[in-house]
Scaffold this motif. Structure first.
Motif, PDB file in Angstrom:
ATOM      1  N   ARG A 105      -9.437  24.360   4.254  1.00 46.50           N
ATOM      2  CA  ARG A 105      -9.563  23.216   5.168  1.00 46.50           C
ATOM      3  C   ARG A 105      -9.421  21.902   4.407  1.00 46.50           C
ATOM      4  NH1 ARG A 105     -13.838  20.299   8.201  1.00 46.50           N
ATOM      5  NH2 ARG A 105     -15.497  21.373   7.049  1.00 46.50           N
ATOM      6  N   ALA A 106     -10.006  21.844   3.215  1.00 47.40           N
ATOM      7  CA  ALA A 106      -9.871  20.633   2.402  1.00 47.40           C
ATOM      8  C   ALA A 106      -8.412  20.386   2.051  1.00 47.40           C
ATOM      9  CB  ALA A 106     -10.714  20.758   1.138  1.00 47.40           C
ATOM     10  N   ASP A 107      -7.697  21.449   1.705  1.00 45.98           N
ATOM     11  CA  ASP A 107      -6.285  21.297   1.376  1.00 45.98           C
ATOM     12  C   ASP A 107      -5.488  20.835   2.587  1.00 45.98           C
ATOM     13  OD1 ASP A 107      -4.033  21.721  -0.516  1.00 45.98           O
ATOM     14  OD2 ASP A 107      -3.440  23.263   0.912  1.00 45.98           O
ATOM     15  N   ALA A 108      -5.795  21.390   3.757  1.00 42.91           N
ATOM     16  CA  ALA A 108      -5.094  20.980   4.974  1.00 42.91           C
ATOM     17  C   ALA A 108      -5.391  19.518   5.308  1.00 42.91           C
ATOM     18  CB  ALA A 108      -5.499  21.884   6.136  1.00 42.91           C
ATOM     19  N   LEU A 109      -6.626  19.104   5.109  1.00 42.90           N
ATOM     20  CA  LEU A 109      -6.978  17.703   5.357  1.00 42.90           C
ATOM     21  C   LEU A 109      -6.231  16.770   4.413  1.00 42.90           C
ATOM     22  CD1 LEU A 109     -10.819  18.147   5.916  1.00 42.90           C
ATOM     23  CD2 LEU A 109      -9.181  17.301   7.614  1.00 42.90           C
ATOM     24  N   ARG A 110      -6.085  17.181   3.170  1.00 43.56           N
ATOM     25  CA  ARG A 110      -5.311  16.379   2.221  1.00 43.56           C
ATOM     26  C   ARG A 110      -3.865  16.253   2.685  1.00 43.56           C
ATOM     27  NH1 ARG A 110      -5.677  18.291  -3.817  1.00 43.56           N
ATOM     28  NH2 ARG A 110      -4.552  16.336  -4.105  1.00 43.56           N
ATOM     29  N   LYS A 111      -3.282  17.360   3.132  1.00 44.20           N
ATOM     30  CA  LYS A 111      -1.897  17.330   3.598  1.00 44.20           C
ATOM     31  C   LYS A 111      -1.740  16.458   4.835  1.00 44.20           C
ATOM     32  CE  LYS A 111      -0.617  21.788   1.610  1.00 44.20           C
ATOM     33  NZ  LYS A 111      -0.319  23.217   1.863  1.00 44.20           N
ATOM     34  N   ARG A 150      -5.866  12.883   4.923  1.00 50.98           N
ATOM     35  CA  ARG A 150      -7.277  12.555   5.123  1.00 50.98           C
ATOM     36  C   ARG A 150      -8.070  12.937   3.870  1.00 50.98           C
ATOM     37  NH1 ARG A 150      -8.954  15.437  10.539  1.00 50.98           N
ATOM     38  NH2 ARG A 150     -10.858  14.265  10.151  1.00 50.98           N
ATOM     39  N   ASP A 151      -7.795  12.218   2.792  1.00 52.43           N
ATOM     40  CA  ASP A 151      -8.420  12.534   1.506  1.00 52.43           C
ATOM     41  C   ASP A 151      -9.938  12.405   1.544  1.00 52.43           C
ATOM     42  OD1 ASP A 151      -5.986  13.072   0.418  1.00 52.43           O
ATOM     43  OD2 ASP A 151      -5.808  11.228  -0.720  1.00 52.43           O
ATOM     44  N   ASP A 152     -10.436  11.389   2.220  1.00 58.49           N
ATOM     45  CA  ASP A 152     -11.892  11.198   2.279  1.00 58.49           C
ATOM     46  C   ASP A 152     -12.571  12.361   2.990  1.00 58.49           C
ATOM     47  OD1 ASP A 152     -11.823   8.816   0.895  1.00 58.49           O
ATOM     48  OD2 ASP A 152     -11.646   7.584   2.700  1.00 58.49           O
ATOM     49  N   ARG A 173      -8.792  13.393  -8.598  1.00 58.93           N
ATOM     50  CA  ARG A 173      -7.663  12.973  -9.440  1.00 58.93           C
ATOM     51  C   ARG A 173      -6.529  12.423  -8.578  1.00 58.93           C
ATOM     52  NH1 ARG A 173      -3.481  16.163 -11.312  1.00 58.93           N
ATOM     53  NH2 ARG A 173      -4.603  18.040 -10.647  1.00 58.93           N
ATOM     54  N   GLY A 174      -6.269  13.085  -7.429  1.00 58.76           N
ATOM     55  CA  GLY A 174      -5.242  12.598  -6.523  1.00 58.76           C
ATOM     56  C   GLY A 174      -5.566  11.250  -5.925  1.00 58.76           C
ATOM     57  N   MET A 175      -6.854  10.889  -5.918  1.00 61.41           N
ATOM     58  CA  MET A 175      -7.296   9.582  -5.409  1.00 61.41           C
ATOM     59  C   MET A 175      -7.436   8.562  -6.545  1.00 61.41           C
ATOM     60  SD  MET A 175     -10.201  11.114  -2.788  1.00 61.41           S
ATOM     61  CE  MET A 175     -10.649   9.572  -1.989  1.00 61.41           C
ATOM     62  N   ASP A 176      -6.958   8.922  -7.750  1.00 63.44           N
ATOM     63  CA  ASP A 176      -7.035   8.066  -8.947  1.00 63.44           C
ATOM     64  C   ASP A 176      -8.468   7.795  -9.392  1.00 63.44           C
ATOM     65  OD1 ASP A 176      -4.270   7.944  -8.884  1.00 63.44           O
ATOM     66  OD2 ASP A 176      -4.219   6.037  -7.815  1.00 63.44           O
ATOM     67  N   ARG A 177      -9.375   8.671  -9.013  1.00 66.79           N
ATOM     68  CA  ARG A 177     -10.773   8.530  -9.433  1.00 66.79           C
ATOM     69  C   ARG A 177     -11.003   9.476 -10.619  1.00 66.79           C
ATOM     70  NH1 ARG A 177     -13.752   8.772  -3.586  1.00 66.79           N
ATOM     71  NH2 ARG A 177     -15.615   9.080  -4.909  1.00 66.79           N
ATOM     72  N   TYR A 178     -10.417   9.089 -11.755  1.00 71.22           N
ATOM     73  CA  TYR A 178     -10.309   9.998 -12.894  1.00 71.22           C
ATOM     74  C   TYR A 178     -11.644  10.277 -13.566  1.00 71.22           C
ATOM     75  CZ  TYR A 178      -5.386   8.925 -12.230  1.00 71.22           C
ATOM     76  OH  TYR A 178      -4.143   8.764 -11.687  1.00 71.22           O
TER      77      TYR A 178
END
Length: 568
Positions: free
Chosen positions: A330-336, A339-341, A369-374
């Motif tokens: 579900r998290a992966d689907a939300l990213r796609k 809806r990263d948050d 990492r995808g949100m640049d929050r390294y």
């Protein structure tokens, strides 16, 4: 049974019947919208437009079949049944509607209707029909006919393992665990032994008071890296508990297993929308068939429908051992879906309830990492790595992505250590070789080693645009411009709309004196929406040329190319 054999056995099943019935001109817009939505796998929209089109032409076979298929694909069997019943009443033949109605007959307990349907050649297809007859006979209370029907399917070439698996399930369902295990352990052609099949046999062995044998099988087949469901199974067996037989507790469960098994076998062999038909029927027959739900969700993701996939993943209850798998999906689907948050919120909760699973923290790190929050990503990767044994080769990927995060923060010593540790655990992996080699080239460190790494990565993945871009760029940075051109052109062919690759190609062309082509590629790169800092640099190159930009940046000038020019 191989996927190829199964594919051949069901190629005729669920074939969409071609119809030349015209669509009324007044609703042609709705029909075209419905058809386009279905072809693009937007099943919710397809359902909407088919309903509108049917309002103007309620008996049109083409519209009815498209509507039934879209309803089923969207996961709404009751509405698909209603449309299919209208088709049957109107004498419209369709294997889609026949599959839907057969599933409905089973859920209603009308086993004679299934037998009559198959006898009248109104079933789903040869393999499915034979097994449905066997389960329907069992539902009707005739075990002898049921076993004979399983045996009939087993005589079909290439179907023996599949049929024996279902026969073993049927015997276990009625409490004949000895008979079930006799099939599993027989010298006959190997019974289909998927993950579900193995777990079913482990339950059978436990029912026969053979927990030691069940434990040995579990360890042999699954090793020590167990998911929560297998972990619980192993703990219960070790504690001497008798495992209940859960895989098939009623006839509809057995029929659901038919459709799920076919769907699982067709995955990768048939189109996703075709495979989805089987997984959706399995879901409809058994609403707690978590494996079927997960398969449907994965198919929907692959079909570019993250919202439908999210809806499917949410159907897996928190009590299921596979809940974490569904939440990761579900998290992966939300990213796609952009809806990263929301994806991060799912993973934050999962990291609390499944704090001992490395994959949860790794996936959470990937989202950060995808949100640049390294910095936060590194913390998540640290947590994941703390759950591995120090020599576990499976942690190479976590080291690799943590290295990327360190590199993005300009923590180069830490990044290089992670990359080299990843390579020590997984020598020669192209992605790690490419990233480390490219980074070394950019930093002008260990250039011979760096080029060797990238060349090895390119040899392993000759069709990777990213890696060929790295190879071309490494040669460019080493002043070997003519050698760079071919690799960079190939990378641009493989990644024709990537702004970075296109920009690199422009630089390489400039370096070998092909100035007009360089400017053309830079203009193309600008059209591909590069990052702001890259876009600013490209515009400057278009205005004053690459040599001037390098001089302004205090970088080394281009070396003289082999043809005697320097691009000036």
């Amino acid at each position: 049974m191989s996927k190829t054999r199964l594919w051949r056995a069901v190629t005729m099943a669920l074939a969409l019947t071609a119809t030349t019935t015209p669509v009324m001109a007044g609703n042609s817009g709705d029909y075209l919208a419905a058809r386009q939505a279905r072809l693009s796998s937007d099943f919710d929209a397809a359902v909407y437009y088919y309903i509108r089109a049917l309002g103007a032409d309620p008996r049109n076979p083409q519209l009815l079949e498209g509507s039934a298929l879209s309803q089923l694909s969207a996961g709404d069997l009751p509405r698909a049944v209603a449309v299919s019943e209208r088709m049957e009443d109107a004498g419209i033949e369709s294997q889609i509607s026949q599959a839907i109605l057969a599933a409905h007959d089973f859920t209603e307990g009308d086993f004679q209707a299934v037998l009559d349907r198959v006898a009248a050649d109104k079933g789903v297809g040869p393999l499915v029909d034979g097994l449905m007859v066997a389960w329907a006979q069992l539902g009707a209370g005739d075990m002898s006919k049921a076993l004979a029907a399983f045996d009939d399917v087993a005589e079909t070439k290439g179907m023996r393992g599949f049929a024996l698996y279902h026969k073993a399930l049927a015997l276990a369902m009625v409490g004949d665990f000895e008979g079930s295990e006799a099939i599993y352990s027989g010298d006959d052609e190997r019974v289909q032994m998927t993950r579900r099949g193995a777990m079913a046999r482990i339950e059978v062995l436990s029912q026969l008071d053979r927990n030691d044998d069940a434990l040995a099988m579990l360890d042999r087949l699954f090793g020590t890296d167990l998911d929560p469901g297998l972990t619980q199974m192993r703990e219960d067996l070790g504690a001497g508990k008798t495992l209940p037989f859960t895989h098939v507790t009623k006839v509809t469960d057995g029929v659901a297993e038919i459709f799920f098994s076919v769907a699982a076998a067709l995955r990768g062999e048939a189109t996703d929308d075709y495979t989805l038909i089987y997984s959706r029927v399995a879901e409809a027959l058994r609403n707690d068939h978590v494996d079927a739900i997960l398969l449907s969700a994965e198919l929907l993701e692959d079909m570019g429908q993250p919202d439908l996939a999210t809806r499917a993943y949410r159907r897996v209850p928190q009590s299921s051992p596979a809940f974490h798998v569904a939440e990761l999906g579900r998290a992966d689907a939300l990213r796609k879906a952009g809806r990263d948050d929301a994806a991060l919120e799912v993973l934050d909760n999962l990291a609390v309830t499944y704090s001992d699973l490395p994959i949860v923290h790794t996936t959470r790190g990937d989202v950060l990492r995808g949100m640049d929050r390294y910095v936060e990503a590194i913390q998540a990767y640290d947590r994941s790595l703390s759950l591995y044994a120090s020599d576990d080769p499976g942690q190479w990927f976590v080291l690799y992505v943590r290295g990327i995060s360190h590199e993005r923060l300009n923590h180069w010593p830490e990044a290089e250590t992670d990359f080299r540790d990843a390579l020590a655990l997984n020598p020669g992996h192209p992605r790690v070789l490419n990233y480390l080699g490219y980074s070394l080239v950019e930093k002008q460190q260990n250039l011979d080693e760096a080029l060797d790494m990238i060349e090895r990565a390119a040899a392993a993945r000759p069709d990777s645009g990213y890696i060929l871009d790295s190879l071309g760029w490494a040669l460019y940075r080493l002043g070997r411009y003519d050698e760079s051109v071919g690799h960079m052109e190939r990378a641009a062919e493989l990644m024709p709309v990537d702004p970075v690759v296109t920009d690199h190609l422009g630089d390489v062309y400039w370096a070998v004196g092909r100035l007009r082509e360089a400017q053309f590629q830079w203009n193309r790169a600008l059209s591909f929406d590069p990052e702001d800092k890259d876009a600013t640099r490209i515009r400057r190159k278009l205005k004053v040329g690459l040599d001037a930009v390098l001089a302004e940046e205090g970088s080394e000038p281009l070396k003289v190319a082999q043809d005697g020019t320097n691009g000036g």
